[in-house]
Design an enzyme around this catalytic site. Sequence first.
Site, PDB file in Angstrom:
ATOM      1  N   LYS A  60       0.834  -1.217   0.000  1.00  0.00           N
ATOM      2  CA  LYS A  60       0.000   0.000   0.000  1.00  0.00           C
ATOM      3  C   LYS A  60       0.866   1.263   0.000  1.00  0.00           C
ATOM      4  O   LYS A  60       0.490   2.294  -0.574  1.00  0.00           O
ATOM      5  CB  LYS A  60      -0.955   0.010   1.198  1.00  0.00           C
ATOM      6  N   GLY A 124       9.626 -21.360  16.388  1.00  0.00           N
ATOM      7  CA  GLY A 124       8.938 -22.194  17.372  1.00  0.00           C
ATOM      8  C   GLY A 124       8.676 -23.575  16.798  1.00  0.00           C
ATOM      9  O   GLY A 124       8.227 -23.697  15.657  1.00  0.00           O
ATOM     10  N   GLY A 192      -0.378 -14.504 -13.296  1.00  0.00           N
ATOM     11  CA  GLY A 192      -1.480 -14.509 -12.331  1.00  0.00           C
ATOM     12  C   GLY A 192      -2.098 -13.128 -12.197  1.00  0.00           C
ATOM     13  O   GLY A 192      -1.467 -12.212 -11.685  1.00  0.00           O
ATOM     14  N   GLY A 194      -4.357 -12.097 -10.219  1.00  0.00           N
ATOM     15  CA  GLY A 194      -5.105 -12.050  -8.964  1.00  0.00           C
ATOM     16  C   GLY A 194      -4.806 -10.743  -8.255  1.00  0.00           C
ATOM     17  O   GLY A 194      -4.438  -9.742  -8.878  1.00  0.00           O
ATOM     18  N   GLY A 283      -1.013 -17.389  -6.159  1.00  0.00           N
ATOM     19  CA  GLY A 283      -1.590 -17.880  -4.916  1.00  0.00           C
ATOM     20  C   GLY A 283      -0.520 -18.178  -3.878  1.00  0.00           C
ATOM     21  O   GLY A 283       0.680 -18.050  -4.147  1.00  0.00           O
ATOM     22  N   HIS A 456     -23.325  15.386   2.156  1.00  0.00           N
ATOM     23  CA  HIS A 456     -23.172  15.875   0.785  1.00  0.00           C
ATOM     24  C   HIS A 456     -22.127  16.977   0.748  1.00  0.00           C
ATOM     25  O   HIS A 456     -22.157  17.857   1.606  1.00  0.00           O
ATOM     26  CB  HIS A 456     -24.497  16.435   0.262  1.00  0.00           C
TER      27      HIS A 456
END
Length: 477
Positions: A60, A124, A192, A194, A283, A456
């Site tokens: 972004k 972990g 892709g 997507g 993906g 408005h």
Amino acid sequence: MSTEKQFDVVVIGGGPGGYVAAIRAAQLGFKTACIDEWQNAKGGPALGGTCTNVGCIPSKALLQSSEHFEHAGHAFAEHGIDVAGLSLNLPQMLKRKEGVVKANNDGIVYLFKKNKVTFFHGRGTFAGKAGEGYTVNVSGSTTDSISAKNVIIATGSNARELPGAPFDEKVILSNTGALTIDAVPAKLGVIGAGVIGLEMGSVWRRVGAKVTVLEGLPTFLGAVDEQIAKEAHKLFTKQGLDIQLGVKINSVTKGDNGVTVDYADASGAAQSATFDRLIVSIGRVPNTNGLGIETVGVQLDERGFVAVDDECRTNVPGIWAVGDVVRGPMLAHKAEEEGVAVAERIAGQHGHVNFNTIPWVIYTSPEIAWVGKTEQQLKKEGVAYKAGTFPFMANGRARALGDTSGMVKFLADATTDEILGVHIVGPVASELISEAVVAMEFRASAEDIARICHAHPSLSEATKEAALAVDKRSLNF
Ligand code: FAD
Ligand code: NAI
């Protein structure tokens, strides 16, 4: 040196699912630990997972910067603002993005301190049962052994590789490399069409790359409402994205001049295209490697996700899983909601996630956002519905902004008027969709939205007008 530590809740993974689960668990009074292995460039921790480090946030940031650049080059002139000597400072654009990422990493460190979540930097791995709970070993800058009655797996996902074209992050790029290209490629290929392909394709097109997007399916954005997807396809094509649908990729070959993709086009004809860089965005796959789930007997589903019930319980009592590593949409807000709900369930509360009202946003320009059912889904399910649309072209605020592309579309039950889906392609659709999410969560009717006073001039008036259009009584179109 190894130390034994006992907690009530241990969360493995510090992305949106994990860090939010840890904070909520701590808020509920549990002694909580979160383990995350992500490293920044200096080898230190970088909390926030895929989303913060190589996903939502940096993408972004670059989308915003590249949009400013495009506006300065084209749109400002219409506003009477002449920009002389416009040039791109890509290193600064990338540096700003890194700053935005770091602010988010640091923000989570602060939140952990504030909420008294103990953070372990490292990997972990389940080590086995410990009394009523489980032991998780941490290996990183220090080695620890920690245990808890409840463990939440929130280990996220990784980019899927195209067979025969492993990521090198220099020429063949996953989302990670796509966010750090150090010189604008003259020719950028994307496999892709997507969410990532369209967002990252838009970024690099805006700053000067010629972008070709190769999509395997014959339809563009098949999960999106057809009318909205058609409109978006038209707009993106007009912007210069070369989107080729129904292709079959045969091979990807690296050479001295970049990377060559051999493919069959929709008609079956053999095609070959050479690009400076290639983004592969086909993906993502759940991340369960090296987690040691076999040690405690946690099962995966047939697609490799951690198998969970509707409430994120695995087959092993006390072990839960949330976010991209389990079924459902791979979205940060879905992961967060699941994290909160699991912490609350551990506390004996009724955690709640409504999968029917999870919004989707594609941060292209214009943005695409939706919640609920598409028209094609309703048809397939045999649901009788009414549709209403309102174009931004007829919205005063959109005209003032100089951004009149797209529309808002409402789908409501033909009998009860309950809102079944809302679909937007247009300016700040990402923000506008929230009204629809709230309305659907409260099972509002289209009439409810139509009768609510909207400021408005505002883009949200297009939402009200689309709701009015459901009963063919929009006022401004
Ligand atoms: P992740 O964010 O993947 O976090 C998992 C964490 O666990 C990572 O830090 C990982 O290092 C750590 N980990 C894994 N295994 C272990 C282990 N064994 N030990 C310790 N740590 C471990 N979603 C949106 O909603 N909006 C967007 O705008 C958006 N944009 C995106 C853009 C891109 C380019 C990409 C790739 C994704 C985007 N997403 C977006 C999707 C979003 O990033 C994911 O849905 C979200 O990050 C999932 O959160 P998570 O907590 O499940 O996993
Ligand atoms: P995606 O699932 O959105 O799109 C992948 C596309 O690649 C599909 O259109 C698919 O048909 C196509 N494809 C698959 N295999 C192919 C092949 N061999 N040849 C040609 N085309 C092929 O996946 P993407 O873009 O990688 O993103 C992953 C996930 O990350 C998204 O589904 C989403 O959950 C999340 N994300 C969310 C964002 C947001 O919320 N704004 C932004 C970016 C990612």
